[in-house]
Design a protein around this motif. Structure first.
Motif, PDB file in Angstrom:
ATOM      1  N   LYS A 150       0.840  -1.217   0.000  1.00 51.09           N
ATOM      2  CA  LYS A 150       0.000   0.000   0.000  1.00 51.09           C
ATOM      3  C   LYS A 150       0.864   1.252   0.000  1.00 51.09           C
ATOM      4  CE  LYS A 150      -3.966  -2.020   2.445  1.00 51.09           C
ATOM      5  NZ  LYS A 150      -4.733  -1.997   3.721  1.00 51.09           N
ATOM      6  N   ASP A 151       1.940   1.221   0.841  1.00 50.74           N
ATOM      7  CA  ASP A 151       2.842   2.379   0.897  1.00 50.74           C
ATOM      8  C   ASP A 151       3.519   2.614  -0.449  1.00 50.74           C
ATOM      9  OD1 ASP A 151       2.211   2.755   3.526  1.00 50.74           O
ATOM     10  OD2 ASP A 151       4.004   1.772   4.325  1.00 50.74           O
ATOM     11  N   ILE A 152       3.956   1.538  -1.093  1.00 50.33           N
ATOM     12  CA  ILE A 152       4.622   1.652  -2.393  1.00 50.33           C
ATOM     13  C   ILE A 152       3.671   2.228  -3.436  1.00 50.33           C
ATOM     14  CG2 ILE A 152       5.585   0.284  -4.302  1.00 50.33           C
ATOM     15  CD1 ILE A 152       6.765  -1.586  -2.074  1.00 50.33           C
ATOM     16  N   GLU A 153       2.414   1.785  -3.386  1.00 50.41           N
ATOM     17  CA  GLU A 153       1.411   2.312  -4.322  1.00 50.41           C
ATOM     18  C   GLU A 153       1.174   3.804  -4.084  1.00 50.41           C
ATOM     19  OE1 GLU A 153      -3.238   1.442  -5.581  1.00 50.41           O
ATOM     20  OE2 GLU A 153      -2.130  -0.032  -4.380  1.00 50.41           O
ATOM     21  N   ARG A 154       1.104   4.186  -2.780  1.00 46.02           N
ATOM     22  CA  ARG A 154       0.893   5.609  -2.439  1.00 46.02           C
ATOM     23  C   ARG A 154       2.069   6.459  -2.915  1.00 46.02           C
ATOM     24  NH1 ARG A 154       3.205   8.171   1.435  1.00 46.02           N
ATOM     25  NH2 ARG A 154       3.768   6.263   2.570  1.00 46.02           N
ATOM     26  N   ILE A 155       3.311   5.972  -2.645  1.00 52.22           N
ATOM     27  CA  ILE A 155       4.501   6.743  -3.023  1.00 52.22           C
ATOM     28  C   ILE A 155       4.609   6.846  -4.544  1.00 52.22           C
ATOM     29  CG2 ILE A 155       7.024   6.782  -2.935  1.00 52.22           C
ATOM     30  CD1 ILE A 155       6.797   5.352  -0.214  1.00 52.22           C
ATOM     31  N   THR A 156       4.227   5.761  -5.249  1.00 54.26           N
ATOM     32  CA  THR A 156       4.257   5.787  -6.721  1.00 54.26           C
ATOM     33  C   THR A 156       3.370   6.900  -7.260  1.00 54.26           C
ATOM     34  OG1 THR A 156       4.662   3.398  -6.776  1.00 54.26           O
ATOM     35  CG2 THR A 156       3.859   4.409  -8.802  1.00 54.26           C
ATOM     36  N   GLN A 157       2.182   7.049  -6.667  1.00 58.56           N
ATOM     37  CA  GLN A 157       1.263   8.126  -7.092  1.00 58.56           C
ATOM     38  C   GLN A 157       1.836   9.501  -6.771  1.00 58.56           C
ATOM     39  OE1 GLN A 157      -2.413   7.139  -5.146  1.00 58.56           O
ATOM     40  NE2 GLN A 157      -2.885   5.454  -6.551  1.00 58.56           N
ATOM     41  N   GLU A 158       2.493   9.628  -5.601  1.00 55.35           N
ATOM     42  CA  GLU A 158       3.076  10.918  -5.220  1.00 55.35           C
ATOM     43  C   GLU A 158       4.235  11.291  -6.143  1.00 55.35           C
ATOM     44  OE1 GLU A 158       4.098  11.450  -1.121  1.00 55.35           O
ATOM     45  OE2 GLU A 158       2.271  10.454  -0.418  1.00 55.35           O
ATOM     46  N   LEU A 159       5.010  10.272  -6.565  1.00 52.60           N
ATOM     47  CA  LEU A 159       6.164  10.537  -7.415  1.00 52.60           C
ATOM     48  C   LEU A 159       5.775  11.067  -8.800  1.00 52.60           C
ATOM     49  CD1 LEU A 159       8.488   7.510  -6.539  1.00 52.60           C
ATOM     50  CD2 LEU A 159       8.986   9.931  -6.153  1.00 52.60           C
ATOM     51  N   GLU A 160       4.546  10.830  -9.184  1.00 50.11           N
ATOM     52  CA  GLU A 160       4.078  11.359 -10.475  1.00 50.11           C
ATOM     53  C   GLU A 160       4.041  12.884 -10.462  1.00 50.11           C
ATOM     54  OE1 GLU A 160       0.353   9.582 -11.328  1.00 50.11           O
ATOM     55  OE2 GLU A 160       1.150   7.548 -11.556  1.00 50.11           O
ATOM     56  N   HIS A 161       3.903  13.467  -9.236  1.00 47.75           N
ATOM     57  CA  HIS A 161       3.795  14.936  -9.130  1.00 47.75           C
ATOM     58  C   HIS A 161       4.946  15.560  -8.347  1.00 47.75           C
ATOM     59  CE1 HIS A 161      -0.334  13.147  -9.223  1.00 47.75           C
ATOM     60  NE2 HIS A 161      -0.436  13.993 -10.255  1.00 47.75           N
ATOM     61  N   ASN A 162       5.667  14.762  -7.565  1.00 43.64           N
ATOM     62  CA  ASN A 162       6.651  15.351  -6.660  1.00 43.64           C
ATOM     63  C   ASN A 162       7.830  14.397  -6.489  1.00 43.64           C
ATOM     64  OD1 ASN A 162       7.947  16.914  -4.779  1.00 43.64           O
ATOM     65  ND2 ASN A 162       6.630  16.288  -3.079  1.00 43.64           N
ATOM     66  N   GLU A 203      12.756   6.911   0.236  1.00 42.92           N
ATOM     67  CA  GLU A 203      11.719   6.136   0.923  1.00 42.92           C
ATOM     68  C   GLU A 203      11.174   5.037   0.014  1.00 42.92           C
ATOM     69  OE1 GLU A 203       7.420   6.694   3.233  1.00 42.92           O
ATOM     70  OE2 GLU A 203       8.318   8.402   2.180  1.00 42.92           O
ATOM     71  N   PHE A 204      10.976   5.384  -1.262  1.00 43.46           N
ATOM     72  CA  PHE A 204      10.470   4.421  -2.242  1.00 43.46           C
ATOM     73  C   PHE A 204      11.454   3.253  -2.395  1.00 43.46           C
ATOM     74  CE2 PHE A 204       9.881   3.099  -6.773  1.00 43.46           C
ATOM     75  CZ  PHE A 204       8.581   2.649  -6.654  1.00 43.46           C
ATOM     76  N   SER A 205      12.750   3.570  -2.482  1.00 45.35           N
ATOM     77  CA  SER A 205      13.781   2.548  -2.633  1.00 45.35           C
ATOM     78  C   SER A 205      13.837   1.642  -1.400  1.00 45.35           C
ATOM     79  CB  SER A 205      15.137   3.210  -2.850  1.00 45.35           C
ATOM     80  OG  SER A 205      16.159   2.238  -2.909  1.00 45.35           O
TER      81      SER A 205
END
Length: 662
Positions: A99-111, A119-121
């Motif tokens: 879930k965290d990886i999915e959330r961070i993936t969405q955030e990385l699209e904009h920031n 954190e993603f790594s």
């Protein structure tokens, strides 16, 4: 050490479950926890799990120990999620990371900040370390191993019956891989292929496993230790259930012999004291004898084994040679075909076990034989056949307002009250239990009453659907003994392999809509299946490998007769006339013959040693010295073990010699 129970005592009100009991659980343990129904096996598991507090002693566990406990209480769990999702909750940490990886993936699209990338790594690395990429595959693999089809995996958990729900929860527990896995009657909810899958899985399980089970075949294959809860004490044995039975008998014999010899010694000393205590010249010796008796560690008498209540069947009339003929039978449930133009015949004296996976139609076939299930085709009953059918749905025929004893009296079996109460004792209804109303009984208790009714029916043809469910080991053994003497014929459906192996002389299996019959016992059937599998396996050594003979008799499923050797003599090397002499083979044969002769001498020596130790233990004087008695007892046990070991080697060498001679 994972868990240490040290001198624990636990009571339920005035009832003591365990008293001053100890048990150490170490990595690699495969423990069978056994005992009569109601002695407190499940309670002991709950003490280990931390659900109950003990009144005395200590329960110590290593730090961060994880315990998984499979038990009936798990059925209170409810959800509409798919069974795959329920099973995957075993990977709680990996699911959170996903879930965290999915959330961070969405955030990385904009920031795309450096901190977010780090954190993603980190979370990807942690997810991979937890084998998160394989958790769906592993969950599906375990669920399918426990009998679910691939199509079932996306079905809601709430759609499944209690038994299938327990399989889902067992899968979840297995996938969690706790340090200590505690299983309370795990095979009750499984069919034969699933039990075999669970056995293979547990054999490679890294943690400790504690099993409560009435399935002795399962215990024989799974455990390396037995802990028996008996008379508020824990008794420890090394080996499987079969080893436990042998060792317990030996312990009882030794203890009884020690008790009898000590009692004789006490009587001798008491006679001496009584005779000489008044004589001045012998008074000091009499006083010394009295002190010796006061200091004597008394050997307790062996508790008498529970009386063997016999379950006796009576057959009212003799049927004809053929009891039932099935011709061209077809049966479907919607699009699911159970039987397709199948035929079979049941003859007088047949004791048939109908085995296989759940959902293959075993209970349906049983109802077809009984004449209670509509189908296409012809069912022809035999002459003078009186059928008794025991199945779970037969519980509906019980009279809810009757007492248990009255329910059996109303069957007009001709048995008196004492006989009926004895029979009910076999099915775990003792004392005032027989006056309980059927209405207040649990499902398992009602099933036992229905089975007791089937037994006193005087039928000459019995159909039994899972008769050993809800019975303890003693009751199962009594039922086995009774069916062995039963003069009628029977068809049983059972997943209890020990029960099947002890009762059936034919095996039926539904394969591709047909009833396949094997004429022989379950052990012979298993052996035949292995030979069939070996015949179908590709030959070793590629194209140059020799083709085996196992496939030549695939049409004939009768087992080969096992050779019986009452007297073993070492074969003598005798090459066939005009055959070339294989010097290496001859050397090996001579080597084995020499080893055989040495083992014969060693066996004779060990037998003589065992007899000497038995004679020593038979001397009453030895029981006046506790250390001497313990040394002699230890030496005797070691001699028995050495004798078993050498006997096994002797048998193995003999078999090698027989093979080489052939």
């Amino acid at each position: 050490m994972l868990i240490a129970l040290q001198d624990i005592t636990f009571e339920f009100g005035a009832r003591i479950i365990v008293e001053d009991a100890s048990w150490h659980i170490v990595p690699g343990d495969r423990v069978g926890l056994i005992g009569l129904n109601g002695t407190g096996k499940s309670t002991l598991l709950r003490i280990i799990n931390g659900e109950y507090s003990i009144s005395k002693g200590s329960v110590n566990k290593i730090r961060n120990l994880s315990i998984g406990f499979f038990n009936q209480d798990l059925l209170s769990f409810e959800t509409d999620e798919s069974i795959l999702s329920v099973g995957m909750t075993a990977f709680a940490e990996a699911l959170e990371l996903e879930k965290d990886i999915e959330r961070i993936t969405q955030e990385l699209e904009h920031n795309q900040t450096e901190a977010l990338l780090h954190e993603f790594s980190d979370k990807l690395h942690a997810f991979e370390a937890l084998d998160g990429y394989n958790m769906r595959h592993r969950t599906a693999q375990v669920l399918e191993g426990l009998g679910f089809s691939t199509a079932d995996l996306d079905r809601p958990y709430s759609e499944f019956s209690g038994g299938w729900r327990m399989r889902v929860l067992l899968a979840k527990l297995i996938l969690q891989q706790p340090d200590v896995l505690m299983l309370d009657e795990p095979t009750n909810h499984l069919d034969l292929p699933s039990i075999e899958w669970l056995e293979r899985y547990l054999q490679n399980y890294n943690g400790a496993v504690i099993i409560v089970s009435h399935d002795r075949y399962f215990l024989d294959r799974m455990v390396n230790k037995i802990v028996e809860l008996y008379q508020q004490q824990l008794h420890h044995y090394t080996g499987n259930y079969e080893d436990y039975e042998r060792e317990k008998d030996l312990r009882r014999d030794l203890q009884q012999r020690a008790y009898e010899n000590q009692q004789e010694y006490i009587r001798q000393q008491e006679r001496f004291i009584e005779r000489f205590k008044a004589k001045a010249s012998k008074a000091a010796q009499a006083q010394s004898a009295m002190k010796r008796l006061d200091r004597l560690d008394r050997v307790e008498q062996v508790d008498s084994a529970p009386s063997k209540i016999r379950i006796n069947f009576s057959v009212d009339k003799m049927p004809g040679k053929i009891l039932c003929t099935l011709s061209g039978i077809s049966k479907k449930f919607g699009d699911i075909s159970i039987l397709d133009n199948a035929s079979a015949e049941i003859n007088r004296g047949d004791k048939i076990a109908l085995i296989g996976a759940n959902g293959k139609g075993k209970s349906t076939l049983l109802r077809i034989i009984a004449g209670t299930e509509p189908m296409e085709g012809e069912r022809t009953p035999g002459h003078n056949v009186v059928t008794s059918f025991y199945a779970q749905h037969q519980l509906e025929s019980l009279h809810l307002d009757s007492a248990i004893l009255d329910e059996l009296k109303n069957t007009s079996s001709g048995r008196n009250e004492l006989e009926l109460r004895s029979l009910l004792g076999c099915f775990l209804f003792t004392g005032d239990d027989v006056f309980k109303k059927i209405r207040i009984l649990s499902g398992g208790e009602k099933a036992r009453v229905a089975l007791a009714k089937s037994i006193i029916s005087q039928a000459n043809f019995m159909l039994l659907d899972e008769p050993t469910n809800h019975l303890d080991m003693n009751s199962v053994q009594m039922l086995i003994d009774a069916l062995g003497k039963y003069e009628g014929s029977l068809v049983i459906v059972s997943h209890d392999r020990y029960f099947v192996s002890q009762t059936a002389n034919k095996i039926w299996e539904i394969i591709d809509g047909q009833i396949k019959e094997f004429k022989g016992t379950y052990a012979e059937y298993e052996d035949w299946k292995k030979r069939q599998a070996a015949a179908l396996a590709p030959p070793k050594g590629g194209k140059g490998g020799k083709k085996g003979n196992a496939g030549n008799n695939t049409a004939d499923n009768a087992p080969e007769p096992a050779p019986v050797n009452n007297v073993k003599e070492a074969p003598v090397a005798a090459p066939a006339k005009n055959a070339p002499i294989d010097k290496d083979a001859q050397k090996e044969l001579q080597k084995q013959q020499k080893q055989f002769q040495q083992l014969e001498k060693e066996l004779a020596k060990l037998n003589e040693q065992k007899q000497q130790l038995e004679a020593k233990l038979g001397d009453p004087e030895i029981y006046s010295d506790k250390n001497k008695f313990q040394q002699a007892e230890t030496a005797y046990k070691q001699a028995v073990k050495d004798l078993e070991k050498v006997t096994k080697q002797y048998e193995e060498v003999f078999e090698k010699l027989m093979e080489m001679d052939n």
